[in-house]
Design a protein around this motif. Structure first.
Motif, PDB file in Angstrom:
ATOM      1  N   LYS B 542       6.998 -11.052  -8.381  1.00  0.00           N
ATOM      2  CA  LYS B 542       5.573 -10.512  -8.223  1.00  0.00           C
ATOM      3  C   LYS B 542       5.275 -10.216  -7.064  1.00  0.00           C
ATOM      4  O   LYS B 542       4.186  -9.347  -6.783  1.00  0.00           O
ATOM      5  CB  LYS B 542       4.465 -11.571  -9.057  1.00  0.00           C
ATOM      6  CG  LYS B 542       4.609 -11.593 -10.560  1.00  0.00           C
ATOM      7  CD  LYS B 542       3.655 -12.891 -10.862  1.00  0.00           C
ATOM      8  CE  LYS B 542       3.892 -12.719 -12.400  1.00  0.00           C
ATOM      9  NZ  LYS B 542       2.946 -13.889 -13.169  1.00  0.00           N
ATOM     10  N   THR B 543       5.538 -10.947  -5.790  1.00  0.00           N
ATOM     11  CA  THR B 543       5.020 -10.694  -4.781  1.00  0.00           C
ATOM     12  C   THR B 543       5.512  -9.603  -4.158  1.00  0.00           C
ATOM     13  O   THR B 543       4.693  -8.483  -3.620  1.00  0.00           O
ATOM     14  CB  THR B 543       5.631 -12.121  -3.757  1.00  0.00           C
ATOM     15  OG1 THR B 543       4.868 -13.215  -4.345  1.00  0.00           O
ATOM     16  CG2 THR B 543       4.828 -11.785  -2.385  1.00  0.00           C
ATOM     17  N   THR B 546       3.848  -6.427  -5.938  1.00  0.00           N
ATOM     18  CA  THR B 546       2.766  -6.301  -5.529  1.00  0.00           C
ATOM     19  C   THR B 546       2.794  -5.735  -4.280  1.00  0.00           C
ATOM     20  O   THR B 546       1.867  -4.625  -4.172  1.00  0.00           O
ATOM     21  CB  THR B 546       2.080  -7.637  -5.009  1.00  0.00           C
ATOM     22  OG1 THR B 546       2.089  -8.368  -6.523  1.00  0.00           O
ATOM     23  CG2 THR B 546       0.524  -7.709  -4.951  1.00  0.00           C
ATOM     24  N   THR B 547       3.579  -5.803  -3.250  1.00  0.00           N
ATOM     25  CA  THR B 547       3.293  -4.914  -1.962  1.00  0.00           C
ATOM     26  C   THR B 547       3.831  -3.619  -2.337  1.00  0.00           C
ATOM     27  O   THR B 547       3.219  -2.698  -1.905  1.00  0.00           O
ATOM     28  CB  THR B 547       4.001  -5.656  -1.034  1.00  0.00           C
ATOM     29  OG1 THR B 547       5.653  -5.939  -1.374  1.00  0.00           O
ATOM     30  CG2 THR B 547       3.726  -7.008  -0.691  1.00  0.00           C
ATOM     31  N   LEU B 549       3.663  -1.978  -5.099  1.00  0.00           N
ATOM     32  CA  LEU B 549       2.812  -1.060  -5.768  1.00  0.00           C
ATOM     33  C   LEU B 549       1.295  -0.946  -4.741  1.00  0.00           C
ATOM     34  O   LEU B 549       1.174   0.218  -4.826  1.00  0.00           O
ATOM     35  CB  LEU B 549       2.355  -2.192  -6.983  1.00  0.00           C
ATOM     36  CG  LEU B 549       1.125  -1.551  -7.999  1.00  0.00           C
ATOM     37  CD1 LEU B 549       1.884  -0.448  -8.753  1.00  0.00           C
ATOM     38  CD2 LEU B 549       1.015  -2.899  -9.053  1.00  0.00           C
ATOM     39  N   GLY B 550       1.287  -1.897  -3.824  1.00  0.00           N
ATOM     40  CA  GLY B 550       0.049  -1.683  -3.296  1.00  0.00           C
ATOM     41  C   GLY B 550       0.122  -0.726  -2.171  1.00  0.00           C
ATOM     42  O   GLY B 550      -0.771   0.132  -2.051  1.00  0.00           O
ATOM     43  N   PHE B 551       1.006  -0.832  -1.350  1.00  0.00           N
ATOM     44  CA  PHE B 551       1.197   0.222  -0.431  1.00  0.00           C
ATOM     45  C   PHE B 551       1.287   1.356  -0.973  1.00  0.00           C
ATOM     46  O   PHE B 551       1.024   2.470  -0.517  1.00  0.00           O
ATOM     47  CB  PHE B 551       2.533  -0.136   0.318  1.00  0.00           C
ATOM     48  CG  PHE B 551       2.444  -1.323   1.482  1.00  0.00           C
ATOM     49  CD1 PHE B 551       1.212  -1.263   2.415  1.00  0.00           C
ATOM     50  CD2 PHE B 551       3.198  -2.550   1.449  1.00  0.00           C
ATOM     51  CE1 PHE B 551       1.131  -2.532   3.265  1.00  0.00           C
ATOM     52  CE2 PHE B 551       2.784  -3.545   2.364  1.00  0.00           C
ATOM     53  CZ  PHE B 551       1.885  -3.483   3.340  1.00  0.00           C
ATOM     54  N   GLN B 553       0.414   2.924  -3.812  1.00  0.00           N
ATOM     55  CA  GLN B 553      -1.093   3.219  -4.163  1.00  0.00           C
ATOM     56  C   GLN B 553      -1.931   3.703  -3.037  1.00  0.00           C
ATOM     57  O   GLN B 553      -2.778   4.588  -2.812  1.00  0.00           O
ATOM     58  CB  GLN B 553      -1.743   2.197  -5.103  1.00  0.00           C
ATOM     59  CG  GLN B 553      -1.054   2.192  -6.488  1.00  0.00           C
ATOM     60  CD  GLN B 553      -1.772   0.858  -7.303  1.00  0.00           C
ATOM     61  OE1 GLN B 553      -2.492   0.171  -6.789  1.00  0.00           O
ATOM     62  NE2 GLN B 553      -1.560   0.998  -8.448  1.00  0.00           N
ATOM     63  N   LEU B 554      -1.963   2.701  -1.753  1.00  0.00           N
ATOM     64  CA  LEU B 554      -2.966   3.022  -0.705  1.00  0.00           C
ATOM     65  C   LEU B 554      -2.392   4.222  -0.173  1.00  0.00           C
ATOM     66  O   LEU B 554      -3.229   5.257   0.162  1.00  0.00           O
ATOM     67  CB  LEU B 554      -2.347   1.992   0.282  1.00  0.00           C
ATOM     68  CG  LEU B 554      -3.406   1.943   1.582  1.00  0.00           C
ATOM     69  CD1 LEU B 554      -4.612   1.716   1.348  1.00  0.00           C
ATOM     70  CD2 LEU B 554      -2.956   0.993   2.560  1.00  0.00           C
ATOM     71  N   PRO B 572       2.539   0.812   8.955  1.00  0.00           N
ATOM     72  CA  PRO B 572       2.736  -0.612   8.305  1.00  0.00           C
ATOM     73  C   PRO B 572       2.810  -0.349   6.677  1.00  0.00           C
ATOM     74  O   PRO B 572       3.572  -1.285   6.104  1.00  0.00           O
ATOM     75  CB  PRO B 572       1.421  -1.222   8.475  1.00  0.00           C
ATOM     76  CG  PRO B 572       0.284  -0.336   9.127  1.00  0.00           C
ATOM     77  CD  PRO B 572       1.266   0.838   9.611  1.00  0.00           C
ATOM     78  N   ALA B 573       2.340   0.648   6.276  1.00  0.00           N
ATOM     79  CA  ALA B 573       2.776   0.626   4.827  1.00  0.00           C
ATOM     80  C   ALA B 573       4.291   0.872   4.347  1.00  0.00           C
ATOM     81  O   ALA B 573       4.870   0.347   3.638  1.00  0.00           O
ATOM     82  CB  ALA B 573       1.743   1.855   4.270  1.00  0.00           C
ATOM     83  N   ARG B 575       6.476   0.245   6.386  1.00  0.00           N
ATOM     84  CA  ARG B 575       7.224  -0.944   6.661  1.00  0.00           C
ATOM     85  C   ARG B 575       7.008  -2.054   5.560  1.00  0.00           C
ATOM     86  O   ARG B 575       8.216  -2.494   5.261  1.00  0.00           O
ATOM     87  CB  ARG B 575       6.932  -1.640   8.013  1.00  0.00           C
ATOM     88  CG  ARG B 575       7.552  -2.690   8.609  1.00  0.00           C
ATOM     89  CD  ARG B 575       7.045  -2.998   9.860  1.00  0.00           C
ATOM     90  NE  ARG B 575       5.689  -3.730   9.931  1.00  0.00           N
ATOM     91  CZ  ARG B 575       4.763  -3.408  10.727  1.00  0.00           C
ATOM     92  NH1 ARG B 575       4.938  -2.585  11.644  1.00  0.00           N
ATOM     93  NH2 ARG B 575       3.744  -4.029  10.420  1.00  0.00           N
ATOM     94  N   ARG B 579      10.266  -3.614   3.325  1.00  0.00           N
ATOM     95  CA  ARG B 579      10.252  -5.195   3.251  1.00  0.00           C
ATOM     96  C   ARG B 579      10.414  -5.468   1.626  1.00  0.00           C
ATOM     97  O   ARG B 579      11.375  -6.321   1.335  1.00  0.00           O
ATOM     98  CB  ARG B 579       9.460  -5.945   3.892  1.00  0.00           C
ATOM     99  CG  ARG B 579       9.670  -6.035   5.376  1.00  0.00           C
ATOM    100  CD  ARG B 579       8.619  -7.150   5.845  1.00  0.00           C
ATOM    101  NE  ARG B 579       8.593  -6.880   7.266  1.00  0.00           N
ATOM    102  CZ  ARG B 579       7.407  -7.581   8.012  1.00  0.00           C
ATOM    103  NH1 ARG B 579       6.456  -8.012   7.165  1.00  0.00           N
ATOM    104  NH2 ARG B 579       7.428  -7.276   9.098  1.00  0.00           N
ATOM    105  N   ARG B 583      13.330  -7.272  -0.455  1.00  0.00           N
ATOM    106  CA  ARG B 583      13.236  -8.506  -1.081  1.00  0.00           C
ATOM    107  C   ARG B 583      13.525  -8.442  -2.410  1.00  0.00           C
ATOM    108  O   ARG B 583      14.274  -9.334  -3.087  1.00  0.00           O
ATOM    109  CB  ARG B 583      11.815  -8.786  -0.978  1.00  0.00           C
ATOM    110  CG  ARG B 583      11.391 -10.297  -1.110  1.00  0.00           C
ATOM    111  CD  ARG B 583      10.301 -10.730  -0.263  1.00  0.00           C
ATOM    112  NE  ARG B 583       9.782 -11.823  -0.885  1.00  0.00           N
ATOM    113  CZ  ARG B 583       8.516 -12.243  -0.522  1.00  0.00           C
ATOM    114  NH1 ARG B 583       7.673 -11.788   0.481  1.00  0.00           N
ATOM    115  NH2 ARG B 583       7.828 -13.419  -1.185  1.00  0.00           N
TER     116      ARG B 583
END
Lengths: 122, 765
Positions: B542-543, B546-547, B549-551, B553-554, B572-573, B575, B579, B583
Motif C-alpha cells: 500500500k505504501t 500510494t506514492t 499513484l500520488g506522484f 496523479q500530481l 522530487p516526483a 525520484r 523509489r 520498493r
C-alpha cells in the motif's frame, strides 16, 4: 494579511511524507513535516497547524501516543485526520477520536478534498 | 430278668435293619417256626441264622417273648450254640438238667414253664446256616422220631431260606441301584465343579452311612492326586498331594481298580499324614475313570469303629463313582465353556473399547484436545492413571497430557502434574520406548516406574503405591512420535501380556489420531501463514503504491492545470516514482523468493566468485543510500568461493539494510570478511544501533517476524528469513550476536566449496 493554511504531516515513511508535502504545497498549503510523534510534539507549538495528518504506526512515538499527549496540552487543538494503510482505518480514527481518516493508497484528489473539508472554515 | 429281656427285645427292629432282612425273607422265617411248632405239636419254636461267628435270632413262634431270650449268641454258647458248633441235633429232656447251665435260658424256661428242648442245625451241604429250636412245657417231650422229623423239615427250611435270601439280595441290589440313580440325578444338576465335588463327597457319606469321605482329582502336570472335597478330615487334607501307590487313594490310582482295607493302621502303603492325623480303620477306594482315563479317586473310611465295609458297600461306591465321573467331566466341560465364553466376552469388550476409542478420537482434530482425549480414554479401562508423552521437534520428550481416575492417589496425581513441568529423561522407560519402538511392561515392585519422570527421588518414594506400568511407543508413519504410559496403583491391577497387547492396539489408534491432529495443525498453520503473508504483502504494498499513484496523479494534475510541470515538483516526483517502483519490485521479489523457498524451488546458481570484491562493491553501493552512517568494509585482497553471487548480494544487502534501519542515529557499520579455516569464510555485519530486545531474539529468523513491529522500516519481516534460507542452501549458517548496550552483529559462515579443486584440476584447468 492572513497566513496560509498550515498542515502538520506526521509520517515516518519518507516517500509518503514527500508526496503529501509536494501535493499540498503545490495546492497552496503551508506544510510542516515530522517523521514521528516525538518530533511532531517538538514542532507543533511553533507551527500552530490548522490540521494534522497523522500516521499511526511509527517508531519512537506512534500516533496513539502523540494524540494522547497533544490533546492533554491546554492550547486549542487542531483537527486530526488519520492517514493509515490499516484495513480498519475508520476504527483507528475512532480510537483516538480523530476528525477523519484517509486510507492508503489514496489519490491526490482524495487528499486535497479531505484537507479542504477540514480547513474550509479557516 | 424281665428287664434284660425287654432291653433285648427293643433291639429287634434295629437288628432286622442291619441284617437287611426283607419282608419276603421275614415271612419265610416266621412260617418256618410256625410250621415246625405245629409239626411237632410243641409250644414254641425259634430260628437263628449264622452271621460270622454268631447266631442271630431271626424268628420265633409261641408265647410273646417266650422263645429265644437273646438276640445273639456266639457259636458254641448256650444250647443253640452247641448245635451250631457240633452240627448235630441236641435234645434236652428236662430244662433243669440242660448241659450248658445257661442262666438266661433257665430263667426264661422257668418263667414260661418250658421243660423240654430240641435243636437241629440248618445245613446247606456241610455249612451250618442256622439252628431251629423247639420248646415244650412237657418233660421229656422230644424223642428220636421228633429229631428225624425236624431234621427233614430243617432240610426243606434251609432251601426255602436260601431262596428267600437270594430274592432279598436281588431286591437289595435293585434298591441300591435306585439309591444311586437318585443321587446321580442330583449330580447331573450341579455344573460348578467345586460344588459338584462337595456334593459327591456328601452323597457318599449318606449312601454308605459313614462320616469320612475324600474326593481327589488327578493332576496331570504334577502326576499327583489333589484333594478337592472331603468330609470327616481336617483342613490338613487339602495340603496333601498323593503320589500313585501312596495310601489307598494312590493305590487305587496305580491299579485303576477298587481297593479295600479292613484296618488302615496295618497297611504297608498307608499315607503317613493320614495315618497320623486320622482314625481311619476300614477304608475303601474307587477310581474315577472316564473312557479308561484316570480322573480321580473317591475314598470312604470308617473312623474310630472296628467294622469292615461290606462287599455291597464296595459295589455301591463303584457304581456311584462311575456316575460321579460323568458328572465331573460334564462340570469340567461346562467350566471350560464358561472360560471360553468369558474370553470371548473379554475380546468383545476390548473390541468395543477400541471402537469407542476410535470414534472418540475421530471426533476432534484439535491437537491439544486429542492429546487430552488419549490420556482420558485410557482411564479406567486400561489404567488408573495415564500420561501421554510427545517427542518435540527439538528431540525433547515432554509430557503433553495426563489423566487420573477418581480413585487415584493424590501423590500420584501430583507427580504426574509435576512431570508436565519439564523434559523427561531419555534414559527413562518412556525414552527407551520412543527410541527402540518397543513397549515395556514393568512390575513396579522391582523397578521404580517413576524413573520416567525427572523428579526428586524423595518424591518417588512416596509413590510406592504404583505397582505396575506399561509404556508403549506412539508410532505413526513408521516413526516414534511419543509414548503412552499407563500406571496402576495398589493391588487392584497387575498388567499381563493381554493388557500389553490391548495397550499397543490403543497406542496405535492414539498415535494415528495424534498424527492426524498434528498434520491438521500444520496444515492450518500453513493456511494461516499464507493468509498472513497475503495480508502483510497487501499492507506493505500500500505504501509504495500510494506514492506511485500520488506522484503520477500530481504530475498529471499540474500538466492539465498549467500545461507544464514545475521543476520543483517534477524532480522530487520522479525520484518518488523511482523509489516507489524499486520498493514494489523488491517486495515482489521477496514474495517470489518466499514462494520458491516454500515450494523448494529456490535453486542456487553457483560460480567461483571473489567474495572480497563482492563485499567491497556492495558496501560502496550501500554507502550511497545513507549519509548518516559510515560503512567500513574490511576484507582480504581476494577470497575465492563457489557461491551464487546474486543471492549472496541479497543476503549482504539485507544485513546492511537492517543495520542502517536499526541505527536511526547513524554511526559506523562494520562489514568484515575473513577465512576462519581453509574451507570456511566468515562474513560479519556489525552496527551500533538500537539492537534487538532479548525477548524477540529467538524469533528474528521466522517468516513475517518483525523485531520492530510498530515500525514501517521493518518491512514484511521476510529479509532475515530469506537470508537464512539462502545461507543454509549454501551449506553455511547465520547467527546473531547482541552487544551490551545495543548494537547487533550478524555472523555468516560459508564453506568456500573450493578446497579440493586446485589439486584435482590444477594442471590443465
Amino acid at each position: 494579511v492572513t497566513r496560509a493554511t498550515r498542515i502538520l504531516v506526521v509520517e515516518d515513511d519518507e516517500s509518503i511524507r514527500e508526496l503529501i508535502d509536494l501535493v499540498l504545497s503545490s495546492a497552496g498549503y503551508e506544510v510542516v513535516t515530522a517523521e514521528n510523534g516525538a518530533f511532531a510534539l517538538q514542532v507543533i507549538d511553533g507551527a500552530r497547524p490548522d490540521l494534522i495528518l497523522l500516521d499511526m504506526r511509527m517508531t519512537v512515538m506512534d500516533g496513539w501516543e502523540f494524540a494522547r499527549r497533544y490533546r492533554a496540552s491546554p492550547e486549542p487543538h487542531a483537527p486530526i485526520v488519520v492517514v493509515t494503510a490499516a484495513r480498519d482505518a475508520a476504527e483507528r480514527a475512532a480510537e483516538i477520536h480523530a476528525n477523519g481518516f484517509l486510507g492508503k493508497p489514496f489519490g491526490v484528489d482524495e487528499l486535497l478534498a479531505l484537507v479542504g473539508n477540514h480547513t474550509r472554515r479557516v | 430278668v424281665r428287664a434284660v429281656m425287654d432291653a433285648l427285645a427293643g433291639d429287634v427292629m434295629a437288628l432286622e435293619e442291619r441284617s437287611r432282612i426283607g419282608p419276603r425273607l421275614r415271612e419265610t422265617l416266621s412260617r418256618i417256626t410256625e410250621e415246625a411248632t405245629h409239626l411237632l405239636n410243641a409250644e414254641g419254636a425259634g430260628l437263628r441264622l449264622v452271621e460270622g461267628d454268631e447266631l442271630i435270632r431271626v424268628a420265633a413262634y409261641g408265647p410273646e417273648g417266650a422263645v429265644m431270650a437273646r438276640e445273639r449268641l456266639r457259636v458254641g454258647e448256650s444250647l443253640s450254640g452247641r448245635v451250631a458248633a457240633t452240627k448235630l441235633p441236641l435234645i434236652v429232656a428236662d430244662t433243669d438238667d440242660e448241659p450248658s447251665q445257661d442262666p438266661v435260658y433257665r430263667a426264661m424256661a422257668r418263667t414260661h414253664g418250658f421243660r423240654s428242648w430240641l435243636g437241629v442245625p440248618l445245613l446247606d451241604h456241610e455249612r451250618v446256616m442256622g439252628v431251629l429250636v423247639m420248646q415244650s412245657q412237657s418233660e421229656q417231650r422230644f424223642g428220636p422220631s421228633d429229631v428225624r422229623l425236624l431234621e427233614a423239615f430243617a432240610g426243606q427250611a434251609a432251601i426255602a431260606i436260601e431262596n428267600a435270601q437270594l430274592f432279598e439280595r436281588e431286591h437289595e441290589r435293585r434298591r441300591q441301584l435306585e439309591a444311586v440313580r437318585e443321587v446321580t440325578a442330583l449330580l447331573a444338576s450341579e455344573t460348578d465343579l467345586a460344588a459338584l465335588l462337595e456334593l459327591i463327597s456328601r452323597l457318599v457319606t449318606e449312601l454308605l452311612g459313614i462320616e469320612s469321605v475324600a474326593v481327589y482329582l488327578w493332576d496331570e502336570a504334577s502326576a499327583t492326586l489333589v484333594p478337592r472335597a472331603w468330609h470327616g478330615f481336617g483342613d490338613w487334607l487339602g495340603d496333601l498331594r498323593i503320589r500313585p501307590g501312596e495310601g489307598v487313594a494312590g493305590t487305587v490310582a496305580q491299579r485303576l481298580t477298587g481297593v479295600s482295607v479292613d484296618d488302615y493302621r496295618t497297611v504297608p502303603f498307608a499315607q503317613p499324614t493320614v495315618l497320623e492325623r486320622s482314625e481311619a480303620r476300614a477304608v475303601i477306594g474307587e477310581p474315577l475313570l472316564y473312557e479308561g482315563q484316570l480322573r480321580g479317586v473317591i475314598t470312604a473310611s470308617i473312623q474310630h469303629e472296628e467294622r469292615p465295609f461290606s462287599e455291597q458297600d464296595r459295589q455301591l461306591l463303584a457304581l456311584f463313582a462311575a456316575h460321579a465321573v460323568i458328572a465331573i467331566e460334564h462340570a469340567r466341560l461346562h467350566e471350560a465353556r464358561g472360560w471360553a465364553l468369558a474370553e470371548a466376552e473379554a475380546a468383545r469388550r476390548r473390541a468395543a473399547f477400541l471402537a469407542e476409542v476410535s470414534a472418540a478420537l475421530a471426533s476432534s482434530l484439535d491437537y491439544d484436545a486429542t492429546l487430552q482425549h488419549v490420556a482420558r480414554l485410557a482411564v479406567p479401562t486400561l489404567a488408573d492413571a495415564c500420561a501421554v508423552f510427545e517427542l518435540t521437534a527439538s528431540g525433547e520428550i515432554r509430557c503433553a497430557a495426563t489423566a487420573v481416575g477418581a480413585a487415584t492417589r493424590a501423590d500420584l496425581a501430583e507427580a504426574l502434574d509435576r512431570c508436565r513441568s519439564g523434559p523427561v529423561s531419555p534414559r527413562s522407560d518412556v525414552g527407551s520406548a520412543i527410541r527402540t519402538g518397543r513397549p515395556a511392561l514393568t512390575d513396579v515392585t522391582q523397578a521404580p516406574c517413576f524413573q520416567v519422570i525427572d523428579v526428586d527421588a524423595d518424591d518417588l518414594e512416596d509413590i510406592g503405591e504404583v505397582r505396575a506400568s506399561i509404556v508403549v511407543p506412539l508410532r505413526a508413519r513408521g516413526e516414534s512420535t511419543g509414548a503412552l504410559a499407563l500406571y496402576s496403583p495398589g493391588e487392584a491391577r497387575r498388567y499381563g501380556p493381554e493388557d500389553l497387547s490391548l495397550a499397543e492396539e490403543y497406542a496405535g489408534r492414539a498415535a494415528n489420531a495424534i498424527d492426524n491432529a498434528r498434520l491438521y495443525r500444520e496444515a492450518e498453520r500453513a493456511v494461516q501463514a499464507r493468509n498472513e503473508f497475503l495480508s502483510v504483502a497487501a499492507h506493505e504494498l500500500k505504501t509504495p503504491v500510494t506514492t506511485l499513484l500520488g506522484f503520477s496523479q500530481l504530475l498529471q494534475r499540474q500538466l492539465l492545470q498549467a500545461g507544464a510541470v514545475d521543476e520543483r515538483v517534477l524532480v522530487p516526483a520522479l525520484r518518488g516514482l523511482e523509489r516507489g517502483s524499486k520498493r514494489v519490485s523488491r517486495l515482489v521479489a521477496q514474495m517470489l523468493d518466499v514462494s520458491r523457498l516454500d515450494g523448494g524451488h529456490l535453486v542456487l546458481d553457483c560460480q567461483v566468485t571473489d567474495l572480497a570484491a563482492l563485499v567491497q562493491g556492495i558496501a560502496t553501493a550501500m554507502q550511497t543510500t545513507t549519509d548518516r552512517h559510515t560503512l567500513l568494509a574490511r576484507t582480504p585482497k581476494r577470497l575465492q568461493a563457489l557461491i551464487d553471487p546474486l543471492r549472496l548480494e541479497q543476503v549482504l544487502t539485507n544485513l546492511i539494510d537492517n543495520a542502517i534501519k536499526f541505527s536511526p542515529d547513524g554511526g559506523q557499520i562494520l562489514v568484515e570478511l575473513s577465512l576462519t579455516s581453509p574451507r570456511m569464510a566468515r562474513l560479519t555485519v556489525a552496527d551500533r544501533g538500537i539492537g534487538i530486545p532479548p525477548e524477540k531474539r529467538q524469533r528474528i529468523f521466522e517468516r513475517f517476524y518483525q523485531g520492530h513491529e510498530d515500525d514501517h522500516a521493518s518491512g514484511m519481516g521476510l529479509g532475515l528469513y530469506i537470508s537464512r534460507q539462502i545461507v543454509e542452501l549454501h551449506g553455511g549458517s547465520i547467527h546473531p550476536e547482541f552487544m551490551n548496550g545495543g548494537g547487533t552483529r550478524f555472523l555468516v559462515d560459508l564453506p568456500t566449496g573450493l578446497a579440493d579443486r586446485p589439486t584435482r584440476r590444477g594442471g590443465k584447468g
